[in-house]
Each structure stands twice: as C-alpha cells, then as structure tokens.
Design an enzyme around this catalytic site. Structure first.
Site, PDB file in Angstrom:
ATOM      1  N   GLY A  84       0.445  -0.999  -0.021  1.00 37.64           N
ATOM      2  CA  GLY A  84       0.184   0.029  -0.558  1.00 37.64           C
ATOM      3  C   GLY A  84       0.890   1.473  -0.177  1.00 37.64           C
ATOM      4  O   GLY A  84       1.936   0.801   0.243  1.00 37.64           O
ATOM      5  N   ALA A  85       0.448   1.977  -0.083  1.00 38.25           N
ATOM      6  CA  ALA A  85       0.763   3.392   0.571  1.00 38.25           C
ATOM      7  C   ALA A  85       0.161   4.615   0.905  1.00 38.25           C
ATOM      8  O   ALA A  85      -0.571   4.682   1.209  1.00 38.25           O
ATOM      9  CB  ALA A  85       1.397   4.339  -1.494  1.00 38.25           C
ATOM     10  N   ASP A  86       0.955   5.527   1.335  1.00 38.65           N
ATOM     11  CA  ASP A  86      -0.096   6.798   2.499  1.00 38.65           C
ATOM     12  C   ASP A  86      -0.135   7.805   1.283  1.00 38.65           C
ATOM     13  O   ASP A  86      -1.195   8.466   1.401  1.00 38.65           O
ATOM     14  CB  ASP A  86       0.725   7.287   3.307  1.00 38.65           C
ATOM     15  CG  ASP A  86       1.131   6.283   4.039  1.00 38.65           C
ATOM     16  OD1 ASP A  86      -0.048   5.694   4.482  1.00 38.65           O
ATOM     17  OD2 ASP A  86       2.540   5.480   4.191  1.00 38.65           O
ATOM     18  N   LYS A  96       5.520   6.562   1.824  1.00 36.44           N
ATOM     19  CA  LYS A  96       5.253   5.433   3.106  1.00 36.44           C
ATOM     20  C   LYS A  96       4.978   5.320   4.425  1.00 36.44           C
ATOM     21  O   LYS A  96       6.548   6.812   4.453  1.00 36.44           O
ATOM     22  CB  LYS A  96       5.967   3.823   1.905  1.00 36.44           C
ATOM     23  CG  LYS A  96       5.318   3.678   0.361  1.00 36.44           C
ATOM     24  CD  LYS A  96       5.285   2.272   0.464  1.00 36.44           C
ATOM     25  CE  LYS A  96       4.918   1.567   1.230  1.00 36.44           C
ATOM     26  NZ  LYS A  96       4.268   0.970   1.544  1.00 36.44           N
ATOM     27  N   GLY A  97       5.200   4.538   5.062  1.00 35.67           N
ATOM     28  CA  GLY A  97       5.650   4.444   6.019  1.00 35.67           C
ATOM     29  C   GLY A  97       4.498   4.884   7.864  1.00 35.67           C
ATOM     30  O   GLY A  97       4.855   4.787   8.970  1.00 35.67           O
ATOM     31  N   GLU A 105       9.822  -2.594   4.153  1.00 29.53           N
ATOM     32  CA  GLU A 105       9.548  -2.171   2.745  1.00 29.53           C
ATOM     33  C   GLU A 105      10.207  -1.330   1.316  1.00 29.53           C
ATOM     34  O   GLU A 105      10.222  -2.311   0.338  1.00 29.53           O
ATOM     35  CB  GLU A 105       8.063  -0.859   2.792  1.00 29.53           C
ATOM     36  CG  GLU A 105       6.641  -1.801   3.456  1.00 29.53           C
ATOM     37  CD  GLU A 105       5.807  -0.289   4.307  1.00 29.53           C
ATOM     38  OE1 GLU A 105       5.117  -0.704   4.495  1.00 29.53           O
ATOM     39  OE2 GLU A 105       6.017   0.472   4.530  1.00 29.53           O
ATOM     40  N   LYS A 123      -6.090   8.343  -1.684  1.00 27.79           N
ATOM     41  CA  LYS A 123      -4.025   8.287  -1.344  1.00 27.79           C
ATOM     42  C   LYS A 123      -3.455   9.198  -2.307  1.00 27.79           C
ATOM     43  O   LYS A 123      -2.470   9.238  -2.433  1.00 27.79           O
ATOM     44  CB  LYS A 123      -3.624   6.850  -1.511  1.00 27.79           C
ATOM     45  CG  LYS A 123      -4.126   6.517  -0.373  1.00 27.79           C
ATOM     46  CD  LYS A 123      -3.684   6.355   0.782  1.00 27.79           C
ATOM     47  CE  LYS A 123      -4.064   6.027   1.963  1.00 27.79           C
ATOM     48  NZ  LYS A 123      -3.756   4.730   2.081  1.00 27.79           N
TER      49      LYS A 123
HETATM   50  C1  5RP Z   1       2.812   1.154   6.474  1.00 23.92           C
HETATM   51  C2  5RP Z   1       3.022   1.446   4.689  1.00 23.92           C
HETATM   52  C3  5RP Z   1       1.625   1.116   4.000  1.00 23.92           C
HETATM   53  O1  5RP Z   1       2.024   0.969   3.070  1.00 23.92           O
HETATM   54  C4  5RP Z   1       0.683   2.661   4.309  1.00 23.92           C
HETATM   55  O2  5RP Z   1       0.221   3.000   5.355  1.00 23.92           O
HETATM   56  C5  5RP Z   1      -0.778   2.649   3.877  1.00 23.92           C
HETATM   57  O3  5RP Z   1      -1.334   2.024   4.799  1.00 23.92           O
HETATM   58  P1  5RP Z   1      -3.224   1.217   4.692  1.00 23.92           P
HETATM   59  O4  5RP Z   1      -3.947   0.445   3.126  1.00 23.92           O
HETATM   60  O5  5RP Z   1      -4.044   0.953   5.989  1.00 23.92           O
HETATM   61  O6  5RP Z   1      -3.724   2.663   4.140  1.00 23.92           O
HETATM   62  O7  5RP Z   1       3.679   2.372   4.660  1.00 23.92           O
HETATM   63  O8  5RP Z   1       4.551   1.674   6.590  1.00 23.92           O
END
Ligand code: 5RP
Length: 232
Positions: A84-86, A96-97, A105, A123
């Site tokens: 995934g990604a933020d 990310k993170g 990751e 996102k």
């Molecule tokens: C974890 C990440 C996740 O991929 C990111 O926070 C997205 O999370 P989510 O799918 O719950 O929105 O980078 O370190």
C-alpha cells in the site's frame, strides 16, 4: 464501507500480476492485508509461491493463513512486491511508512523486479507532502537527528515544517520492527521530493525515509466497481 471496497478491488486487480513459482514481497497495512487474504485463498486452491513479509504484523497474518514465508537471507530474487501507500503522486512516487514499516518495505520493494502499489483514491495527490513524511531514526541521538532533519526540511524549501516523534495513543514511543523511532515530518507540500530524499539520506542517524522515488512500476487505484491501473 466504500473505502474498504476500493482497497479490496485494488488488491483483486493486483492478483493479475501473480504467477505460479514467484517469490512475492508482502506489504503492510489495511490495503496490503486484502492482498494477503486473496493470495492465501489462491494458495489454498493450489497456487505455488514463496513470500517474504515487510513487517511482523504481516508475518502474523501470513502465518495464520498458511502463506509460506521464507527468510530474506534465503531469497535470491523477488519477482513481485505488492504494498500500500500513504500518498501517490502523478509520477508514481510515494510516501510510505504510516504503519512504521518503511525500512523493510523499502528494502524489499527495491530488491524486487516489480513493485505494485495498491491504494484507494484518497491516496492520490498532485504533490506529495500532505501526509506527514515518516523518517526512521536510530534511538541513539534522536533529538539531534530530529533537529538535523528539521534543518534539511527548511533547506528543501518546506515552510514552517514540524517534526514530531511518533507515539502510541498511550503516549509510549512507537518502536519499529528494526528497534528504531519514527519522526513524522509535517510538510504540507514538498516542492522537490527527489532532492529532499537525497538530503534526508545524508543525515547521520536517519535509517530510512518514507519517500519512494521511482520504485513503484505499477499503481492500482481501486474504486467501487473495479480498479484503474497506471504503469510507469
Ligand atoms: C506501512 C505503509 C502502508 O502501506 C501505508 O501506511 C498504507 O496503509 P493503508 O493501506 O492501511 O492505508 O506504508 O508502513
């Protein structure tokens, strides 16, 4: 919930990239969790893959579902990583993170032939920086490192940045799987993500940062009816 359906549809679309015999990096977070669930179903139906997890959280999920994991040391090639990604910008660069798993990751994504990002439309951004940028730092000297990170943000054209040590709801510090701390850097807008990434990597005490520049090759944005796939 629409958001959950969007995440699940992105994960369903990512399954198209999975092939028998692959070694697959498993991401972390609520969207990646859908992918691990789907992969486990296919494995139960006869798919043969080996996986490597990006966090203890994902390891627990994978183990509970019978997804075969191998230690990183035994991996000579990772064909595919799905994570995934933020935030995702229009060039496929990421923040990310959010789940504090950015170090593993990034190591795993960078070592993969193909990184596929799965996300819901919230996102997508024009420019990275609304989501606080996670920076993983060593506990040793973290107050000094935080000051140096602040200086780097200012030198990178970020106006009035704020650097916060990440804590849990009970006030305890968040400690990563690598036994480090996370600084959340509130930037609002990052004028040049590539330049900032290079500067952050030069700060002693910074283990890794959450800017993934030019690493993802495929971005899948789920919607209520399916998903859109972007290739870079
Ligand atoms: C974890 C990440 C996740 O991929 C990111 O926070 C997205 O999370 P989510 O799918 O719950 O929105 O980078 O370190």
């Amino acid at each position: 919930m629409a958001n959950e359906l969007e995440k699940e549809n992105a994960a369903i679309a990512a399954m198209e990239f999975v092939e028998d015999g692959m070694t697959i990096g498993l991401g972390t977070g609520s969207t990646a969790k859908f992918f691990v669930d789907l992969l486990a179903e296919e494995i139960a139906d006869g798919l043969v893959v080996r996986c490597i997890e990006t966090s203890e959280q994902t390891r627990r999920q994978a183990e509970s579902l019978g997804v075969p994991l191998i230690p990183f040391e035994q991996v000579d090639r990772i064909h595919l990583t799905v994570d995934g990604a933020d935030e995702v910008d229009q060039a496929g660069n990421l923040i990310k993170g959010g789940g504090a798993a950015l170090l593993r990751e990034k190591i795993i994504a960078n070592a993969s032939d193909h990184m596929v990002v799965i996300a819901d439309p919230s996102k997508q951004v024009e420019r990275l920086g609304q989501f606080p940028l996670p920076v993983e730092v060593t506990p040793f000297g973290y107050t000094i490192t935080a000051r140096k990170v602040y200086d780097v943000l200012v030198a990178s054209g970020i106006e009035r940045p704020r650097v916060e040590l990440r804590t849990q709801p009970d006030g305890k510090l968040v400690v990563t799987d690598g036994s480090n701390y996370i600084l959340d850097c509130h930037c609002q807008r990052i004028p040049d993500a590539e330049a900032l990434a290079a500067r952050l990597s030069n700060v002693p005490g910074v283990v890794e940062h959450g800017l993934f520049i030019g690493i993802a090759r495929t971005i899948i944005i789920g919607n209520e009816n399916g998903a859109t796939v972007f290739e870079f």
